[in-house]
Each structure stands twice: as structure tokens, then as C-alpha cells.
Design a protein around this motif. Structure first.
Motif, mmCIF file in Angstrom:
data_model
loop_
_atom_site.group_PDB
_atom_site.id
_atom_site.type_symbol
_atom_site.label_atom_id
_atom_site.label_comp_id
_atom_site.label_asym_id
_atom_site.label_seq_id
_atom_site.Cartn_x
_atom_site.Cartn_y
_atom_site.Cartn_z
ATOM 1 N N ARG A 62 0.829 -1.211 0.000
ATOM 2 C CA ARG A 62 0.000 0.000 0.000
ATOM 3 C C ARG A 62 0.859 1.255 0.000
ATOM 4 O O ARG A 62 0.550 2.235 -0.694
ATOM 5 C CB ARG A 62 -0.928 -0.003 1.214
ATOM 6 C CG ARG A 62 -2.067 -1.020 1.131
ATOM 7 C CD ARG A 62 -3.155 -0.719 2.150
ATOM 8 N NE ARG A 62 -2.641 -0.811 3.514
ATOM 9 C CZ ARG A 62 -2.649 -1.917 4.247
ATOM 10 N NH1 ARG A 62 -3.132 -3.046 3.731
ATOM 11 N NH2 ARG A 62 -2.179 -1.913 5.482
ATOM 12 N N LEU A 63 1.949 1.246 0.767
ATOM 13 C CA LEU A 63 2.854 2.391 0.770
ATOM 14 C C LEU A 63 3.466 2.612 -0.612
ATOM 15 O O LEU A 63 3.672 3.753 -1.033
ATOM 16 C CB LEU A 63 3.958 2.181 1.806
ATOM 17 C CG LEU A 63 3.534 2.242 3.281
ATOM 18 C CD1 LEU A 63 4.677 1.809 4.185
ATOM 19 C CD2 LEU A 63 3.070 3.650 3.644
ATOM 20 N N GLY A 64 3.751 1.513 -1.317
ATOM 21 C CA GLY A 64 4.305 1.630 -2.660
ATOM 22 C C GLY A 64 3.332 2.275 -3.623
ATOM 23 O O GLY A 64 3.703 3.128 -4.436
ATOM 24 N N LEU A 65 2.058 1.895 -3.529
ATOM 25 C CA LEU A 65 1.037 2.511 -4.377
ATOM 26 C C LEU A 65 0.898 3.997 -4.062
ATOM 27 O O LEU A 65 0.775 4.828 -4.963
ATOM 28 C CB LEU A 65 -0.302 1.799 -4.182
ATOM 29 C CG LEU A 65 -0.430 0.397 -4.797
ATOM 30 C CD1 LEU A 65 -1.698 -0.283 -4.306
ATOM 31 C CD2 LEU A 65 -0.429 0.475 -6.317
ATOM 32 N N GLY A 66 0.922 4.324 -2.764
ATOM 33 C CA GLY A 66 0.817 5.729 -2.380
ATOM 34 C C GLY A 66 2.007 6.542 -2.862
ATOM 35 O O GLY A 66 1.849 7.687 -3.308
ATOM 36 N N TYR A 67 3.205 5.961 -2.788
ATOM 37 C CA TYR A 67 4.395 6.670 -3.247
ATOM 38 C C TYR A 67 4.317 6.940 -4.742
ATOM 39 O O TYR A 67 4.634 8.040 -5.210
ATOM 40 C CB TYR A 67 5.653 5.851 -2.928
ATOM 41 C CG TYR A 67 6.921 6.483 -3.437
ATOM 42 C CD1 TYR A 67 7.599 7.421 -2.677
ATOM 43 C CD2 TYR A 67 7.431 6.152 -4.694
ATOM 44 C CE1 TYR A 67 8.760 8.021 -3.146
ATOM 45 C CE2 TYR A 67 8.580 6.741 -5.170
ATOM 46 C CZ TYR A 67 9.248 7.686 -4.399
ATOM 47 O OH TYR A 67 10.385 8.281 -4.889
ATOM 48 N N LEU A 68 3.902 5.937 -5.504
ATOM 49 C CA LEU A 68 3.815 6.103 -6.962
ATOM 50 C C LEU A 68 2.883 7.260 -7.312
ATOM 51 O O LEU A 68 3.184 8.052 -8.212
ATOM 52 C CB LEU A 68 3.340 4.803 -7.605
ATOM 53 C CG LEU A 68 3.324 4.738 -9.130
ATOM 54 C CD1 LEU A 68 3.646 3.330 -9.606
ATOM 55 C CD2 LEU A 68 1.972 5.148 -9.691
ATOM 56 N N VAL A 77 7.401 10.223 -10.796
ATOM 57 C CA VAL A 77 7.024 8.814 -10.931
ATOM 58 C C VAL A 77 5.610 8.707 -11.484
ATOM 59 O O VAL A 77 5.315 7.871 -12.355
ATOM 60 C CB VAL A 77 7.146 8.096 -9.576
ATOM 61 C CG1 VAL A 77 6.693 6.644 -9.699
ATOM 62 C CG2 VAL A 77 8.578 8.160 -9.066
ATOM 63 N N ARG A 78 4.723 9.568 -10.997
ATOM 64 C CA ARG A 78 3.328 9.542 -11.471
ATOM 65 C C ARG A 78 3.250 9.889 -12.953
ATOM 66 O O ARG A 78 2.544 9.208 -13.724
ATOM 67 C CB ARG A 78 2.497 10.537 -10.658
ATOM 68 C CG ARG A 78 1.018 10.532 -11.026
ATOM 69 C CD ARG A 78 0.207 11.425 -10.098
ATOM 70 N NE ARG A 78 0.550 12.833 -10.235
ATOM 71 C CZ ARG A 78 1.129 13.556 -9.283
ATOM 72 N NH1 ARG A 78 1.435 13.014 -8.115
ATOM 73 N NH2 ARG A 78 1.411 14.837 -9.489
ATOM 74 N N LEU A 111 12.268 1.260 -4.713
ATOM 75 C CA LEU A 111 12.448 1.036 -6.149
ATOM 76 C C LEU A 111 11.740 -0.225 -6.627
ATOM 77 O O LEU A 111 11.125 -0.236 -7.704
ATOM 78 C CB LEU A 111 13.939 0.963 -6.468
ATOM 79 C CG LEU A 111 14.352 1.095 -7.931
ATOM 80 C CD1 LEU A 111 13.788 2.362 -8.552
ATOM 81 C CD2 LEU A 111 15.876 1.095 -8.046
ATOM 82 N N GLY A 112 11.801 -1.308 -5.858
ATOM 83 C CA GLY A 112 11.137 -2.541 -6.266
ATOM 84 C C GLY A 112 9.641 -2.359 -6.418
ATOM 85 O O GLY A 112 9.029 -2.853 -7.375
ATOM 86 N N ARG A 113 9.024 -1.635 -5.474
ATOM 87 C CA ARG A 113 7.583 -1.425 -5.555
ATOM 88 C C ARG A 113 7.204 -0.535 -6.730
ATOM 89 O O ARG A 113 6.178 -0.758 -7.376
ATOM 90 C CB ARG A 113 7.080 -0.819 -4.236
ATOM 91 C CG ARG A 113 6.853 -1.860 -3.155
ATOM 92 C CD ARG A 113 6.692 -1.238 -1.793
ATOM 93 N NE ARG A 113 7.986 -0.829 -1.241
ATOM 94 C CZ ARG A 113 8.135 -0.307 -0.035
ATOM 95 N NH1 ARG A 113 7.074 -0.107 0.733
ATOM 96 N NH2 ARG A 113 9.329 0.015 0.408
ATOM 97 N N VAL A 114 8.032 0.454 -7.026
ATOM 98 C CA VAL A 114 7.740 1.307 -8.181
ATOM 99 C C VAL A 114 7.790 0.493 -9.466
ATOM 100 O O VAL A 114 6.888 0.576 -10.315
ATOM 101 C CB VAL A 114 8.719 2.499 -8.235
ATOM 102 C CG1 VAL A 114 8.624 3.211 -9.584
ATOM 103 C CG2 VAL A 114 8.421 3.478 -7.109
ATOM 104 N N PHE A 115 8.824 -0.324 -9.626
ATOM 105 C CA PHE A 115 8.915 -1.151 -10.833
ATOM 106 C C PHE A 115 7.805 -2.205 -10.870
ATOM 107 O O PHE A 115 7.231 -2.471 -11.930
ATOM 108 C CB PHE A 115 10.283 -1.824 -10.915
ATOM 109 C CG PHE A 115 11.360 -0.943 -11.491
ATOM 110 C CD1 PHE A 115 11.197 -0.337 -12.727
ATOM 111 C CD2 PHE A 115 12.536 -0.710 -10.795
ATOM 112 C CE1 PHE A 115 12.181 0.478 -13.260
ATOM 113 C CE2 PHE A 115 13.524 0.103 -11.321
ATOM 114 C CZ PHE A 115 13.348 0.700 -12.546
ATOM 115 N N GLY A 116 7.508 -2.811 -9.736
ATOM 116 C CA GLY A 116 6.441 -3.795 -9.708
ATOM 117 C C GLY A 116 5.101 -3.192 -10.098
ATOM 118 O O GLY A 116 4.348 -3.761 -10.901
#
Length: 429
Positions: free
Chosen positions: A219-225, A231-232, A352-357
């Protein structure tokens, strides 16, 4: 980071990077080997499913569970990369894929079980993908990121292009099971190569105290993106371009058959032209990528990949469409290298992993949307109209990215630098 004055620019070229950087060479070689094996097994599985079921729907289901379904797990697959040691994640993923392919080869189960095994293998591959992209900044210098990403793209895309040809040569001698066994072996060899990569521990947790759960990290990864401007913009722009242009594979078949009244060889040439452009594009960027501006390269990649489809819709002959699709492949290579490099520079290692995922998952969903919407448009109009609409939509998305990306990058880089400064102050006595 910039190169020291007087340093030879050739230092960052692909051949020098591979020769001098053993950990990156191991990652590159592992990727090329497993991608080659993967493209072999895809051909073998499609032939097996088509031959045993005689249904096009079964082949479609095979492709669906292999591509689209695991993309929905993007937030979780990326969170795994940020939570655990990257080398271990990559090695385990390759071993899991090797075991699943070995099971497929030895058993050749009925369709429902086969689809489950293919889906599980694809999930492991989707975990590996963000992990491998997150590992690149830890293995090469910052000024080498452009060349490293280009070199990876060149090797993997060349392997994917070569795979079907190798499969065609091997199938008469080793059969479906033999090709699947070769793919399984490729994953085991890849895992062995990755063992030589140095340890890549995860970045410190973004919160104090115990590490958050995997779901909370997702969830934090989605919020960061969504909350990080650069990134957005990159993610939304990439997905928009894919959502408009993803239908081109289907449209090109109809263009060759119905518009140009050409044979199967023309279809093969049109579908292969993008691959030729991709390999050439990655090769050029591996040599000259360090000289390019990544924001400009991203915008040019979006534009060329979209305008290429628009002009293909206006093509008067197969030869003209072939040229446009080859040029379009150059654009796709540019947008891939630029997006990976920009994200590796803007996003902190722990995210970085969550952004790429999330990005790869969203691209998979965008491609599915394109197949569905584009297919309806194709049935209602024609291949030229569909390609022109796709290209025009992608071009419009490119204009929006060009207007918003520079400011978004400035804000995101300023926030990143401020965060790094805060961490240094907190760590100082």
C-alpha cells in the motif's frame, strides 16, 4: 554523478561495462540465458495446447495466465523486492521457475493443471523483474545506468527474437518435452550465475520500529507512486501510450491480410519489424546512451512509438508499413531505457522494487485494455483507422508528458535531495 574530467567516454560502453563489471556481467548473462529459454518454452507450450485441445480459446487462456493475471499482483511482487535481500529473491525466483518448468516437461498435465503451473511460473517471473531492475543501480555507477539498461534490453530482446527460431530448429529433434527441459535448465543455469552477484541487502525500513507487513508495504508503494510527481507522470504516460498502441499486434495482422491482401510472410515481416527496431535501438543506446538526456529520450520514445503506428495506418504498401514499424521499435527501446534510468535515479532504493512492480503491473493491465478496446474498434472500422487512432492517442499522451515531466522531475529530485539530507543529519552525532 558525472565522469571525472578527461575520462574516456568509451569507458561506459556496453562491451567495457560487461568486461570490467563482473557482477553486472553475471546478471546480464543470467537474463539472456533465461529469456532465451523462456521464448523457447512459449512456442512449445502454444503448440502443445493448440495440438492437444484444438481450441484457440485454450491458447488465449495460456497467454492470459502468463501475462495479464500476474500483472495484477504488481504491488505485492514489487514489495517482495524491497523487503528481502535482492540476490536471494532473484535466485529463489529462478529456481522456482526451473522446478515448475521441469514439472511441466516431465508430466505435461491436462490444461487446467498446466495453466496453474504456467501462472505460478509467471508470478515468480514478475517477482524477479522488479528485483533485477532494482539491482542495477547497486551493481553499476550512476553514470553507467543508461548503458547498463540498454545492454540488458539489447541482450534480452535479442534472446526473445532468437528463441522462436531456435525452438523451430530443436522441436523436430527433441520434441515439446525436450524444449521445456531446455527452458528448465536455463533457469537453473541463471540461478547459478546469480550466486556470484554480491549481497544486495534491502534498504532500511521507511518507518521506525518493526518492519511493516508485506501488504502495508504494498500500500505504501502505491501511495508513493501516486504522490511523487515524476514517478506519477512517467507511469501514467507509459500506461497511456501502451493503452493506445498495444493493439497494433492484432491490427498489423488485419492490415496485411485485409488491406494489403498479402500472405502469411508479410504478416511475419510486419510483426518482426518492431523486434528488429528494438534490437537496433538498444544497440545504439548501449553505445551512445550516456550522451543522451533521459527526459528528452523518454518523450522522443513515446512520440516515435506512437507516430509510427499513426503513419503505419497511412501506409500505402507493406514495405512502407514495414519501415514505420521498424522505426517504431527504436522508439520503444528509447522509452524503456529512459523510464528505467529515470526511475532508478529519482526513486530511493527502499522503494524502487515497488515502483517497478507497480509500473510493470499497470503496463500489463494497459495492454489488456488496449487489446479489448482496440479489438472492438478494429471490428467496427478497419486496420488503418485503428492504427491511426492508436497513434493519435499515444501522441496526445506524449504531449501531456512533455508539458508536465520537466517540472515534475524538478520537484521530485528536490524532495529526494531533501530527504537524503535529513537522513544524513539524523545519522550525524
Amino acid at each position: 554523478m558525472t565522469a571525472p574530467a578527461g575520462e574516456d567516454g568509451a569507458e561506459t560502453r556496453a562491451s567495457r561495462l560487461l568486461l570490467r563489471n563482473r557482477p553486472f556481467r553475471s546478471l546480464w548473462t543470467a537474463r539472456v540465458i533465461s529469456f532465451t529459454g523462456d521464448s523457447l518454452s512459449l512456442v512449445a507450450l502454444m503448440l502443445h495446447v493448440a495440438g492437444t485441445t484444438g481450441q484457440a480459446l485454450a491458447v488465449s487462456l495460456l497467454l492470459l495466465v502468463g501475462d495479464f493475471a500476474p500483472a495484477l499482483l504488481g504491488p505485492l511482487t514489487g514489495a517482495i523486492s524491497d523487503r528481502f535481500e535482492l540476490k536471494r529473491v532473484m535466485v529463489v525466483c529462478e529456481l522456482i521457475q526451473g522446478v515448475l518448468l521441469l514439472t511441466l516437461a516431465l508430466v505435461l498435465p491436462p490444461l487446467p493443471v498446466l495453466l496453474v503451473l504456467v501462472g505460478l511460473r509467471s508470478v515468480a517471473g514478475h517477482v524477479f523483474q522488479p528485483a533485477s531492475r532494482s539491482a542495477v543501480p547497486a551493481l553499476v555507477k550512476e553514470r553507467e545506468l543508461e548503458v547498463a539498461n540498454s545492454t540488458l534490453g539489447f541482450g534480452t530482446n535479442a534472446a526473445e527474437a532468437l528463441g522462436p527460431l531456435v525452438a523451430a530448429a530443436l522441436l523436430p529433434f527433441v520434441g515439446i518435452q525436450g524444449v521445456l527441459l531446455i527452458d528448465a535448465a536455463s533457469f537453473f543455469v541463471s540461478a547459478l550465475l546469480l550466486v556470484s552477484v554480491p549481497s544486495l541487502p534491502p534498504a532500511p525500513s521507511e518507518s521506525h520500529g518493526p518492519a511493516p507487513s508485506l501488504l502495508r508495504q504494498a500500500r505504501l508503494g502505491l501511495g508513493y507512486l501516486w504522490s511523487t510527481p515524476a514517478v506519477r507522470v512517467i507511469a501514467l504516460g507509459f500506461c497511456a501510450v501502451v493503452a493506445f498502441n498495444g493493439v497494433d499486434d492484432v491490427a498489423l495482422v488485419v492490415l496485411a491480410k485485409d488491406t494489403f491482401h498479402a500472405g502469411d510472410s508479410a504478416v511475419g515481416l510486419l510483426l518482426g519489424a518492431v523486434g528488429v527496431g528494438l534490437v537496433c535501438g538498444y544497440g545504439l543506446l548501449a553505445r551512445y546512451g550516456a550522451l543522451a538526456s533521459m527526459p528528452l529520450l523518454l518523450i522522443l520514445g513515446f512520440a516515435v512509438s506512437s507516430v509510427g503506428n499513426l503513419l503505419t495506418g497511412l501506409a500505402w504498401a507493406v514495405s512502407a508499413a514495414l519501415a514505420m514499424q521498424t522505426v517504431r521499435g527504436l522508439g520503444i527501446a528509447a522509452m524503456d531505457v529512459a523510464s528505467n534510468t529515470l526511475l532508478q535515479r529519482v526513486v530511493p532504493p527502499g522503494m524502487l522494487g515497488r515502483v517497478f512492480g507497480n509500473l510493470y503491473g499497470a503496463i500489463g493491465v494497459a495492454a489488456a485494455v488496449s487489446y479489448l478496446g482496440g479489438g472492438l474498434l478494429l471490428d467496427a472500422t478497419s486496420a488503418p483507422v485503428t492504427l491511426m487512432v492508436a497513434g493519435a492517442g499515444g501522441t496526445l499522451a506524449t504531449v501531456v508528458v512533455a508539458l508536465t515531466l520537466p517540472g515534475a522531475l524538478r520537484r521530485s529530485l528536490a524532495a529526494r535531495d531533501a530527504g537524503a539530507a535529513e537522513v544524513r543529519r539524523a545519522a550525524s552525532p
